[in-house]
Every structure is written in structure tokens, then in C-alpha cells.
Design a protein around this motif. Structure first.
Motif, PDB file in Angstrom:
ATOM      1  N   ALA A  10       0.816  -1.206   0.000  1.00 46.99           N
ATOM      2  CA  ALA A  10       0.000   0.000   0.000  1.00 46.99           C
ATOM      3  C   ALA A  10       0.851   1.259   0.000  1.00 46.99           C
ATOM      4  N   SER A  11       2.092   1.162   0.437  1.00 43.12           N
ATOM      5  CA  SER A  11       2.929   2.347   0.525  1.00 43.12           C
ATOM      6  C   SER A  11       3.589   2.719  -0.799  1.00 43.12           C
ATOM      7  N   LYS A  12       3.552   1.876  -1.784  1.00 43.12           N
ATOM      8  CA  LYS A  12       4.207   2.144  -3.056  1.00 43.12           C
ATOM      9  C   LYS A  12       3.203   2.745  -4.035  1.00 43.12           C
ATOM     10  N   ALA A  13       3.609   3.797  -4.725  1.00 39.52           N
ATOM     11  CA  ALA A  13       2.721   4.471  -5.679  1.00 39.52           C
ATOM     12  C   ALA A  13       2.323   3.519  -6.798  1.00 39.52           C
ATOM     13  N   VAL A  14       1.044   3.522  -7.144  1.00 39.04           N
ATOM     14  CA  VAL A  14       0.580   2.626  -8.202  1.00 39.04           C
ATOM     15  C   VAL A  14       0.608   3.293  -9.565  1.00 39.04           C
ATOM     16  N   ASP A  15       0.985   4.569  -9.624  1.00 41.48           N
ATOM     17  CA  ASP A  15       0.996   5.231 -10.922  1.00 41.48           C
ATOM     18  C   ASP A  15       2.385   5.290 -11.536  1.00 41.48           C
ATOM     19  N   ALA A  16       3.362   4.673 -10.896  1.00 41.81           N
ATOM     20  CA  ALA A  16       4.736   4.725 -11.395  1.00 41.81           C
ATOM     21  C   ALA A  16       5.249   3.314 -11.653  1.00 41.81           C
ATOM     22  N   PHE A  17       4.865   2.741 -12.784  1.00 42.51           N
ATOM     23  CA  PHE A  17       5.356   1.411 -13.115  1.00 42.51           C
ATOM     24  C   PHE A  17       5.621   1.326 -14.607  1.00 42.51           C
ATOM     25  N   ALA A  18       6.576   0.474 -14.953  1.00 43.43           N
ATOM     26  CA  ALA A  18       7.029   0.355 -16.336  1.00 43.43           C
ATOM     27  C   ALA A  18       6.572  -0.931 -17.010  1.00 43.43           C
ATOM     28  N   ARG A  19       6.034  -1.863 -16.220  1.00 43.20           N
ATOM     29  CA  ARG A  19       5.609  -3.143 -16.767  1.00 43.20           C
ATOM     30  C   ARG A  19       4.617  -3.781 -15.801  1.00 43.20           C
ATOM     31  N   VAL A  20       3.860  -4.747 -16.324  1.00 42.62           N
ATOM     32  CA  VAL A  20       2.879  -5.465 -15.511  1.00 42.62           C
ATOM     33  C   VAL A  20       3.249  -6.944 -15.503  1.00 42.62           C
ATOM     34  N   LEU A  21       3.299  -7.509 -14.322  1.00 40.47           N
ATOM     35  CA  LEU A  21       3.615  -8.931 -14.171  1.00 40.47           C
ATOM     36  C   LEU A  21       2.349  -9.774 -14.251  1.00 40.47           C
ATOM     37  N   ASP A  22       2.407 -10.830 -14.998  1.00 41.61           N
ATOM     38  CA  ASP A  22       1.378 -11.861 -14.957  1.00 41.61           C
ATOM     39  C   ASP A  22       1.684 -12.742 -13.746  1.00 41.61           C
ATOM     40  N   ALA A  23       0.679 -13.369 -13.196  1.00 37.31           N
ATOM     41  CA  ALA A  23       0.885 -14.246 -12.042  1.00 37.31           C
ATOM     42  C   ALA A  23       1.924 -15.320 -12.347  1.00 37.31           C
ATOM     43  N   SER A  24       1.938 -15.834 -13.562  1.00 35.14           N
ATOM     44  CA  SER A  24       2.878 -16.904 -13.900  1.00 35.14           C
ATOM     45  C   SER A  24       4.325 -16.452 -13.755  1.00 35.14           C
ATOM     46  N   ALA A  25       4.610 -15.207 -14.117  1.00 37.46           N
ATOM     47  CA  ALA A  25       5.979 -14.691 -13.997  1.00 37.46           C
ATOM     48  C   ALA A  25       6.356 -14.506 -12.535  1.00 37.46           C
ATOM     49  N   LEU A  26       5.440 -13.947 -11.738  1.00 35.61           N
ATOM     50  CA  LEU A  26       5.732 -13.757 -10.321  1.00 35.61           C
ATOM     51  C   LEU A  26       5.894 -15.101  -9.621  1.00 35.61           C
ATOM     52  N   LEU A  27       5.066 -16.060  -9.951  1.00 40.38           N
ATOM     53  CA  LEU A  27       5.182 -17.392  -9.346  1.00 40.38           C
ATOM     54  C   LEU A  27       6.499 -18.066  -9.743  1.00 40.38           C
ATOM     55  N   ALA A  28       6.904 -17.927 -10.990  1.00 45.15           N
ATOM     56  CA  ALA A  28       8.185 -18.498 -11.414  1.00 45.15           C
ATOM     57  C   ALA A  28       9.321 -17.904 -10.590  1.00 45.15           C
ATOM     58  N   GLY A 121       4.502  -2.669 -21.027  1.00 50.15           N
ATOM     59  CA  GLY A 121       4.605  -4.065 -21.429  1.00 50.15           C
ATOM     60  C   GLY A 121       4.103  -5.020 -20.360  1.00 50.15           C
ATOM     61  N   ALA A 122       3.984  -6.281 -20.750  1.00 50.58           N
ATOM     62  CA  ALA A 122       3.548  -7.345 -19.848  1.00 50.58           C
ATOM     63  C   ALA A 122       4.611  -8.439 -19.818  1.00 50.58           C
ATOM     64  N   ILE A 123       4.797  -9.018 -18.639  1.00 51.99           N
ATOM     65  CA  ILE A 123       5.786 -10.076 -18.427  1.00 51.99           C
ATOM     66  C   ILE A 123       5.030 -11.345 -18.036  1.00 51.99           C
ATOM     67  N   THR A 124       5.320 -12.446 -18.718  1.00 52.20           N
ATOM     68  CA  THR A 124       4.640 -13.706 -18.431  1.00 52.20           C
ATOM     69  C   THR A 124       5.599 -14.883 -18.549  1.00 52.20           C
ATOM     70  N   ALA A 125       5.228 -15.988 -17.934  1.00 53.34           N
ATOM     71  CA  ALA A 125       5.950 -17.242 -18.105  1.00 53.34           C
ATOM     72  C   ALA A 125       5.197 -18.162 -19.068  1.00 53.34           C
ATOM     73  N   ASP A 126       4.063 -17.716 -19.540  1.00 55.19           N
ATOM     74  CA  ASP A 126       3.182 -18.524 -20.376  1.00 55.19           C
ATOM     75  C   ASP A 126       3.581 -18.400 -21.843  1.00 55.19           C
TER      76      ASP A 126
END
Length: 142
Positions: A10-28, A121-126
Motif C-alpha cells: 500500500a505504501s508504493k505508488a501505483v501510478d509509477a510502473f514500467a511493466r505489468v507482471l502476470d501471475a505466472s511470472a511472479l510465481l516463477a 509491457g507485460a511479463i509472463t511465463a506462459d
């Protein structure tokens, strides 16, 4: 089991990101699977949709990983969790036609919808996302 009302990141700004992780990438990454080394340098500057955050936690619970083993790890990463809006939901639904032939799930399309909305961009393991053309730069980690 984690508290349902826990507010990780909750403390990290949600408007400052360069990519979105898919669950598969985070789980990997969390489980040290193939491709984890490709995710590690991308964590900083990444965000995850609330849908993919829930998917990640659900998979970890199904695998009966103790809360202390993973919830703290997730929180320590400081990945902002992006609320999933009605606009995101509409985009995810529209992506169904373009992704149905690849078997993308609602969670997959949620990741893509948030990435499209943010223009990142989006990051995935799929691997089924490879060469998918939906207006988002996709990085497949394995």
C-alpha cells in the motif's frame, strides 16, 4: 492463511510502473522456476493487477506453502497492486476474441488489460503469449 483485508504494498505508488507482471511470472520468480532469473531484474518498476495478485496468492495457498514462507516475500518485493477497474474489465472482455485461440484465462487478460491501459509491457511465463498481437509488448520469460 493471510488476512483477507491485508493491504500489501500500500505504501508504493501505483501510478509509477514500467511493466505489468502476470501471475505466472511472479510465481516463477518466487518458486525459483525456469525464467526466475529473467524476472528478477524486472521486479523493480513492475506492478501487478489485483486479479493476478489474487491468482498468485491462490496458487501459493493451493500448493500449501506456509503463509510465513511467501506472504512476507511478496510484501518485501514492494510490487504495487493495481486495482482492477470496470474499464480494465471491459478491455479484458474485449481481448477474449483476440486471445481465445491461445487459451488465455481471465487472469491473463487482466494482466494485458492493465498493461494496455497504462501503455506498458507485460511479463509472463506462459509461452502461449509468444507472438500474441494485442497492442502490448509481451516478454515471455521462458
Amino acid at each position: 492463511m493471510p488476512s483477507v483485508d491485508a493491504k500489501p504494498n500500500a505504501s508504493k505508488a501505483v501510478d509509477a510502473f514500467a511493466r505489468v507482471l502476470d501471475a505466472s511470472a511472479l510465481l516463477a520468480f518466487l518458486r525459483g522456476e525456469a525464467g526466475a532469473d529473467a524476472v528478477e531484474p524486472l521486479i523493480d518498476g513492475a506492478a501487478i493487477s489485483a486479479v493476478n495478485w489474487a491468482e498468485t496468492m491462490q496458487v501459493l495457498q493451493w500448493r500449501q506453502v506456509g503463509e510465513g514462507d511467501w506472504l512476507g516475500d511478496l510484501e518485501a518485493l514492494g510490487i504495487p497492486v493495481i486495482p482492477f477497474s470496470a474499464d480494465h474489465a471491459n478491455t479484458a472482455a474485449r481481448l477474449g476474441g483476440a486471445t481465445h485461440h491461445r487459451g488465455l484465462s481471465l487472469g491473463d487478460r487482466a494482466c494485458l488489460a492493465v498493461a494496455l491501459s497504462a501503455g506498458v509491457g507485460a511479463i509472463t511465463a506462459d509461452s502461449t503469449w509468444r507472438d500474441l498481437e494485442v497492442g502490448v509488448e509481451i516478454t515471455v520469460i521462458r
